[in-house]
Write a protein that holds these residues in place. Sequence first.
Motif: not given
Ligand SMILES: [Zn+2]
Length: 81
Positions: A49, A51, A54, A60, A62
């Motif tokens: 991911c 982000c 992560f 995370c 997501h």
């Molecule tokens: Zn993420």
Amino acid sequence: MDYGMIGKIEKAKRYAEERERFHFTSFSVDVEGENNQHTVTYDHGVWTCTCSFFASRGRCSHTIALEFILKGMLDEEVAEA
Ligand SMILES: [Zn+2]
């Protein structure tokens, strides 16, 4: 619609309810987070991911959300390795 296609649609409805028939191997998804959009990828059990959470933790909100959505349709053995 022709008769052959009607039969295929009926079969598709049945398949769609039998999630264990489906085995996702790789995909990419854009997830709209609360602040930004992030891109999650899955490739044979390996998640990524974009982000920052992560990047430091390897999991995370997501990727976990997608695990919930795709429950039973991912390669669990590889995912847990
Ligand atoms: Zn993420």
